[in-house]
Design an enzyme around this catalytic site. Structure first.
Site, PDB file in Angstrom:
ATOM      1  N   ASN A  89       0.858  -1.190   0.000  1.00  0.00           N
ATOM      2  CA  ASN A  89       0.000   0.000   0.000  1.00  0.00           C
ATOM      3  C   ASN A  89       0.894   1.239   0.000  1.00  0.00           C
ATOM      4  OD1 ASN A  89      -1.957   1.943   0.271  1.00  0.00           O
ATOM      5  ND2 ASN A  89      -2.425   1.477   2.413  1.00  0.00           N
ATOM      6  N   LYS A 139      -0.020   4.247  -0.423  1.00  0.00           N
ATOM      7  CA  LYS A 139      -0.725   5.437   0.074  1.00  0.00           C
ATOM      8  C   LYS A 139      -0.494   6.599  -0.908  1.00  0.00           C
ATOM      9  CE  LYS A 139      -0.457   3.609   4.721  1.00  0.00           C
ATOM     10  NZ  LYS A 139      -0.339   3.867   6.167  1.00  0.00           N
ATOM     11  N   HIS A 177      -9.658   0.797   4.647  1.00  0.00           N
ATOM     12  CA  HIS A 177      -8.414   1.089   5.377  1.00  0.00           C
ATOM     13  C   HIS A 177      -8.714   2.070   6.505  1.00  0.00           C
ATOM     14  CE1 HIS A 177      -4.365   2.567   6.236  1.00  0.00           C
ATOM     15  NE2 HIS A 177      -3.914   1.478   5.659  1.00  0.00           N
ATOM     16  N   GLU A 224      -7.298   4.614   7.571  1.00  0.00           N
ATOM     17  CA  GLU A 224      -7.171   6.033   7.221  1.00  0.00           C
ATOM     18  C   GLU A 224      -8.398   6.522   6.481  1.00  0.00           C
ATOM     19  OE1 GLU A 224      -2.327   5.588   7.014  1.00  0.00           O
ATOM     20  OE2 GLU A 224      -3.478   5.776   5.152  1.00  0.00           O
ATOM     21  N   GLU A 269      -5.241  -4.759  10.685  1.00  0.00           N
ATOM     22  CA  GLU A 269      -4.291  -3.666  10.847  1.00  0.00           C
ATOM     23  C   GLU A 269      -4.595  -2.913  12.134  1.00  0.00           C
ATOM     24  OE1 GLU A 269      -4.696  -0.666   7.844  1.00  0.00           O
ATOM     25  OE2 GLU A 269      -6.796  -0.411   8.338  1.00  0.00           O
ATOM     26  N   GLY A 313       2.370   2.862  10.706  1.00  0.00           N
ATOM     27  CA  GLY A 313       3.269   3.989  10.501  1.00  0.00           C
ATOM     28  C   GLY A 313       3.939   4.492  11.756  1.00  0.00           C
ATOM     29  N   SER A 350       3.205  -1.647  10.392  1.00  0.00           N
ATOM     30  CA  SER A 350       4.663  -1.468  10.460  1.00  0.00           C
ATOM     31  C   SER A 350       5.410  -2.765  10.171  1.00  0.00           C
ATOM     32  CB  SER A 350       5.079  -0.898  11.826  1.00  0.00           C
ATOM     33  OG  SER A 350       4.559   0.406  12.002  1.00  0.00           O
TER      34      SER A 350
END
Length: 250
Positions: A10, A12, A91, A93, A162, A168, A207
């Site tokens: 991904n 992003k 996701h 986000e 996740e 991150g 991560s």
């Protein structure tokens, strides 16, 4: 139950045409016969990969509508025309920054499957929810929103756990923590379709890097990874792909 490993990248809102070419060249040197690799760059870069290659392409999101007056959105058909066969759905986000509800995510996943894309459904809890011991409750709700009324979609899905607190941040769930949650997901899915629950691929995302991936891939219910920052480094991403191939359930 043997499941073919899957590694998804991904990117992003990162990457470039040069990186697309570099990753294509790097992956071409790998023998990935027993592993599925999916690269999900920004939509504008999908056509900048030299395909067909030994990997697939995916979108990072899609509209729940097939077409229409939805400025800035992208449909399943447009993703397919650009070369995508997978798409990330839900996701964290997108859930947080774009306020995507469980109901909208369910509609997006249905749209993906009906259009012939394989969705990678993301589920996971925040740090506060984990501290409150609500991990299973949160994930069950996210899964129920999609599969409770549409269990037939499970066989055509990939699911990525996740933990939001590990995305991150450089922090990652321990292999044992990740395995426990993956085992819960598989157990929860069994109430919809026991056979599908055994065959659906479960990925870990949070991560993931070349240093911690091997231990994660040794866990019984972890079938691969949804890789963020490390996927922007072709050499490191290649190491992750090789690690899951080497660590495939024997």
């Amino acid at each position: 139950m043997q499941r073919t490993p899957l590694i998804a990248a991904n990117w992003k809102m990162n990457g470039s045409a040069a990186l697309a070419q570099q990753l294509t060249v790097t992956l071409a040197t790998l023998s990935l016969d027993t592993t599925t690799v999916v690269v999900c760059p920004p939509a504008t870069l999908l056509t900048r990969f030299n395909t067909p290659g030994n990997f697939a392409l995916g979108g990072q999101t899609l509209s729940h509508e097939s077409s229409g007056a939805y400025t800035g959105e992208i449909s399943a058909e447009l993703l397919q025309e650009a070369g995508a066969s997978y798409v990330i759905v839900g996701h964290s986000e997108r859930r947080m920054l774009n306020f995507e509800s469980d109901e909208l995510i369910a509609a997006k996943l249905k749209q993906a499957v009906s259009s012939g894309l394989t969705p990678i459904l993301c589920v996971g809890e925040s740090l506060q929810q984990r501290q409150q011991e609500k991990t299973q409750q949160v994930i069950a709700r996210q899964l129920d929103a999609v599969y409770a009324s549409q269990p037939e979609l499970l066989l055509k899905s990939v699911i990525a756990y996740e933990p939001i607190w590990a995305i991150g941040t450089g922090e990652s769930a321990t292999p044992q923590q990740a395995q426990a949650t993956h085992a819960f997901i598989r157990q929860h899915l069994a109430q919809y379709d026991a056979q599908a629950a055994e065959t659906v691929k479960l990925l870990y995302g949070g991560s993931v890097n070349a240093d911690n991936c091997a231990a994660l891939f040794q866990q019984a219910d972890i079938d691969g990874a949804l890789v963020g920052g490390a996927s922007l480094k072709p050499a490191e991403f290649a190491q992750i792909c090789l690690a899951v191939t080497k660590g495939a359930k024997e």
